[in-house]
Enzyme design. Structure first.
Site, PDB file in Angstrom:
ATOM      1  N   GLU A 190       0.835  -1.215   0.000  1.00  0.00           N
ATOM      2  CA  GLU A 190       0.000   0.000   0.000  1.00  0.00           C
ATOM      3  C   GLU A 190       0.864   1.257   0.000  1.00  0.00           C
ATOM      4  O   GLU A 190       0.944   1.975   0.988  1.00  0.00           O
ATOM      5  CB  GLU A 190      -0.966  -0.019   1.188  1.00  0.00           C
ATOM      6  CG  GLU A 190      -0.317  -0.445   2.487  1.00  0.00           C
ATOM      7  CD  GLU A 190      -1.304  -0.647   3.608  1.00  0.00           C
ATOM      8  OE1 GLU A 190      -2.318  -1.328   3.390  1.00  0.00           O
ATOM      9  OE2 GLU A 190      -1.041  -0.126   4.708  1.00  0.00           O
ATOM     10  N   ARG A 218       3.535   7.545  -0.839  1.00  0.00           N
ATOM     11  CA  ARG A 218       4.591   8.445  -1.286  1.00  0.00           C
ATOM     12  C   ARG A 218       5.166   8.038  -2.655  1.00  0.00           C
ATOM     13  O   ARG A 218       5.377   8.880  -3.517  1.00  0.00           O
ATOM     14  CB  ARG A 218       5.713   8.396  -0.237  1.00  0.00           C
ATOM     15  CG  ARG A 218       6.771   9.435  -0.370  1.00  0.00           C
ATOM     16  CD  ARG A 218       7.853   9.189   0.694  1.00  0.00           C
ATOM     17  NE  ARG A 218       7.300   8.941   2.010  1.00  0.00           N
ATOM     18  CZ  ARG A 218       7.074   9.889   2.927  1.00  0.00           C
ATOM     19  NH1 ARG A 218       7.370  11.122   2.668  1.00  0.00           N
ATOM     20  NH2 ARG A 218       6.560   9.570   4.108  1.00  0.00           N
ATOM     21  N   ARG A 263       5.730  19.385   5.876  1.00  0.00           N
ATOM     22  CA  ARG A 263       6.811  18.431   6.162  1.00  0.00           C
ATOM     23  C   ARG A 263       8.091  19.110   6.699  1.00  0.00           C
ATOM     24  O   ARG A 263       8.680  18.624   7.651  1.00  0.00           O
ATOM     25  CB  ARG A 263       7.134  17.577   4.929  1.00  0.00           C
ATOM     26  CG  ARG A 263       5.960  16.691   4.484  1.00  0.00           C
ATOM     27  CD  ARG A 263       6.358  15.675   3.434  1.00  0.00           C
ATOM     28  NE  ARG A 263       7.132  14.602   4.001  1.00  0.00           N
ATOM     29  CZ  ARG A 263       8.431  14.447   3.852  1.00  0.00           C
ATOM     30  NH1 ARG A 263       9.131  15.290   3.110  1.00  0.00           N
ATOM     31  NH2 ARG A 263       9.059  13.452   4.419  1.00  0.00           N
ATOM     32  N   TYR A 277       8.889  17.713  10.320  1.00  0.00           N
ATOM     33  CA  TYR A 277       9.977  16.719  10.364  1.00  0.00           C
ATOM     34  C   TYR A 277      11.344  17.321  10.054  1.00  0.00           C
ATOM     35  O   TYR A 277      12.308  16.573   9.927  1.00  0.00           O
ATOM     36  CB  TYR A 277       9.744  15.636   9.287  1.00  0.00           C
ATOM     37  CG  TYR A 277       8.416  14.957   9.293  1.00  0.00           C
ATOM     38  CD1 TYR A 277       7.968  14.265  10.418  1.00  0.00           C
ATOM     39  CD2 TYR A 277       7.619  14.934   8.146  1.00  0.00           C
ATOM     40  CE1 TYR A 277       6.749  13.596  10.392  1.00  0.00           C
ATOM     41  CE2 TYR A 277       6.407  14.272   8.113  1.00  0.00           C
ATOM     42  CZ  TYR A 277       5.980  13.610   9.241  1.00  0.00           C
ATOM     43  OH  TYR A 277       4.793  12.946   9.215  1.00  0.00           O
ATOM     44  N   CYS A 323       3.359  32.666  11.904  1.00  0.00           N
ATOM     45  CA  CYS A 323       4.080  33.209  13.061  1.00  0.00           C
ATOM     46  C   CYS A 323       4.712  32.097  13.891  1.00  0.00           C
ATOM     47  O   CYS A 323       4.407  31.926  15.084  1.00  0.00           O
ATOM     48  CB  CYS A 323       3.123  34.033  13.921  1.00  0.00           C
ATOM     49  SG  CYS A 323       2.341  35.327  12.984  1.00  0.00           S
ATOM     50  N   GLU A 324       5.516  31.307  13.264  1.00  0.00           N
ATOM     51  CA  GLU A 324       6.273  30.244  13.933  1.00  0.00           C
ATOM     52  C   GLU A 324       7.624  30.213  13.247  1.00  0.00           C
ATOM     53  O   GLU A 324       7.691  30.255  12.015  1.00  0.00           O
ATOM     54  CB  GLU A 324       5.608  28.867  13.713  1.00  0.00           C
ATOM     55  CG  GLU A 324       4.303  28.640  14.424  1.00  0.00           C
ATOM     56  CD  GLU A 324       4.468  28.399  15.918  1.00  0.00           C
ATOM     57  OE1 GLU A 324       5.575  28.056  16.352  1.00  0.00           O
ATOM     58  OE2 GLU A 324       3.466  28.579  16.636  1.00  0.00           O
TER      59      GLU A 324
HETATM   60  C1  PLP Z   1      -1.280   2.145   7.245  1.00  0.00           C
HETATM   61  C2  PLP Z   1      -0.480   2.887   6.245  1.00  0.00           C
HETATM   62  N1  PLP Z   1      -0.330   2.365   5.026  1.00  0.00           N
HETATM   63  C3  PLP Z   1       0.368   3.016   4.060  1.00  0.00           C
HETATM   64  C4  PLP Z   1       0.949   4.235   4.310  1.00  0.00           C
HETATM   65  C5  PLP Z   1       1.693   4.904   3.187  1.00  0.00           C
HETATM   66  O1  PLP Z   1       2.992   5.153   3.507  1.00  0.00           O
HETATM   67  P1  PLP Z   1       3.967   5.730   2.385  1.00  0.00           P
HETATM   68  O2  PLP Z   1       3.365   6.959   1.885  1.00  0.00           O
HETATM   69  O3  PLP Z   1       5.237   5.939   3.137  1.00  0.00           O
HETATM   70  O4  PLP Z   1       4.080   4.659   1.338  1.00  0.00           O
HETATM   71  C6  PLP Z   1       0.834   4.829   5.572  1.00  0.00           C
HETATM   72  C7  PLP Z   1       1.458   6.135   5.851  1.00  0.00           C
HETATM   73  O5  PLP Z   1       1.514   6.669   6.898  1.00  0.00           O
HETATM   74  C8  PLP Z   1       0.095   4.136   6.577  1.00  0.00           C
HETATM   75  O6  PLP Z   1      -0.074   4.669   7.786  1.00  0.00           O
END
Ligand code: PLP
Length: 413
Positions: A270, A273, A308, A312, A337-338
């Protein structure tokens, strides 16, 4: 310089910015489709029935989701509204919640999504809405890995998943309730660029599959290795070689199935990114140049558009679209304002003038989706560069009305 990081549709960006207000996001359909195909083809070469779900949290714009669905992906969703999107767009897939409410379970059921439970106590709650045919469990293997510490989503400190030592009990409990078909899932970190990690995840999951089989007799039907496929954000970082990863996953998969005498489960993943990050750019303009203790370049985007870097301290490559040959070190900042509202600190960039276009790369995933309205800031438009090279507005910019729409007895008129 890694071309995956520095590429951008320059002409389309300049054209879009010529008569549209900045800032805006621009996504490229061709890139989304090629990322989807690369992902599916790499795995399907070794696992013909491989199934990929797009992690909707990475980018939930329905126009983009339709493209990804058209590329034979399902959805991985994890909230009420994401499940509703799956329902509206008729997507198949999985609901991976954590600390899930009954309303969320009900919407996931309505969308006919497979429930991926984060905790065995959720099984008894489920009996209130009817026992599903299929269930999956998210397992915490006790260890995790991520592009940075805050992206590690497994191990003793992580709030996610069922500890692997308790996995067999969870499946046993579900079996007693009459559930017949099972899956297993792990998501232990995000933005992983270490190719060895992915076969390791699958190896660990198959150990749990064997454990469950030994204790309960259950043959697990599918194995979802999660997302986390990293993309390079810095031009010196290397892109993942998905063909290598798929081949090494296949080796481990076959070894483990043989070792534990398992009926091979169907492999799933799944990614979020990997599909969207390098298919989106945040386009902004320089609105002020301040000579302070150092040079601050103020742009009309802020980190509420793409948090991001603020959350992070994430690096995002920046291109300035001007002809300047001179370079100078600047910090690229927004208007919140940060003091963490900085897209880049002390970055060597071409010298700018007011009005120059500044493009932030890798803004297709976990970018707009993480945006917010702090400081009463609006979120901005999104455009899609279609396969026909046309610009389609797929979201308008927010207005005052949007910000105050939820407040009763308050008229803006
Ligand atoms: C349960 C789950 N699946 C898939 C992803 C997708 O992660 P990525 O975008 O790093 O592939 C996330 C991201 O937080 C997630 O929480």
């Amino acid at each position: 310089m890694n071309p995956d990081v520095i590429a951008l549709p320059k002409l389309a960006i300049e054209f879009a910015a010529s008569d549209r207000p900045t800032p805006f996001f621009l996504y490229e359909e061709a890139k989304i489709r090629s990322n989807c195909r690369k992902f599916l083809n790499s795995f399907r070469r070794y696992f013909p029935d491989f199934e990929a779900l797009f992690a909707v949290k990475a980018n939930a714009n329905p126009h983009l989701l339709r493209i990804i669905l058209d590329e034979e992906f399902g959805f991985d969703v994890s909230s009420y509204s994401e499940a509703w999107l799956a329902y509206k767009l008729k997507a198949s897939g999985m609901y991976t919640g954590n600390y899930t409410t009954m309303e969320e379970f009900k919407m996931a059921e309505k969308a006919k999504l497979i429930l991926n439970l984060d905790d065995s106590s959720a099984i008894s709650s489920l009996s209130k809405i009817g026992i599903p045919q299929v269930i999956s469990f998210r397992i915490n293997p006790g260890i995790g890995q991520g592009g940075m510490q805050s992206l590690v989503t497994a191990g003793p400190e992580a709030k996610f998943g069922i500890p692997f030592e308790k996995a067999a009990d969870a499946y046993g409990e579900a079996q007693k309730l009459g559930i017949k078909h099972f899956g297993i899932h792990m998501m232990t970190g995000s933005n992983v660029l270490d190719e060895k990690y992915f076969p390791l995840v699958v190896k660990k999951l198959l150990e749990v599959v064997a454990l469950v089989k030994a204790k309960t007799g259950i043959n697990i039907d599918f194995l979802d290795m999660g997302g986390g496929f990293g993309v390079p954000y810095h031009p010196t970082e290397k892109s993942l070689n998905l063909d290598h990863i798929a081949l090494n996953v296949k080796k481990v998969f076959d070894e483990q199935c043989l070792k534990y005498n398992l009926v091979a489960p169907r492999l799933m993943a799944e990614p979020g990114r990997y599909i969207m990050a390098n298919a989106g750019w945040l386009v902004s303009r320089v609105i002020s140049l301040k000579n302070s203790y150092k040079i601050f370049m103020g742009i009309d985007a802020s980190t509420n558009d793409m948090p991001r870097p603020a959350i992070y301290n994430a690096f995002h490559y920046i291109t300035v679209l001007n002809r300047s040959k001179k370079k100078q070190k600047v910090s690229v900042v927004g208007r919140i304002c940060e003091n963490n509202d900085q897209f880049a600190r002390d970055r060597l960039l071409p010298q700018c003038e007011l009005g120059d276009l500044v493009v932030i790369h890798n803004c297709g995933a976990h970018a707009y989706a993480m945006g917010h309205n702090y400081n009463g800031r609006f979120r901005h438009s999104e455009y899609l560069l279609t396969l026909k090279n046309e610009l389609q507005q797929i979201r308008r910019a927010e207005t005052l009305n949007d910000l105050f729409a939820a407040i009763p007895d308050f008229s803006l008129l």
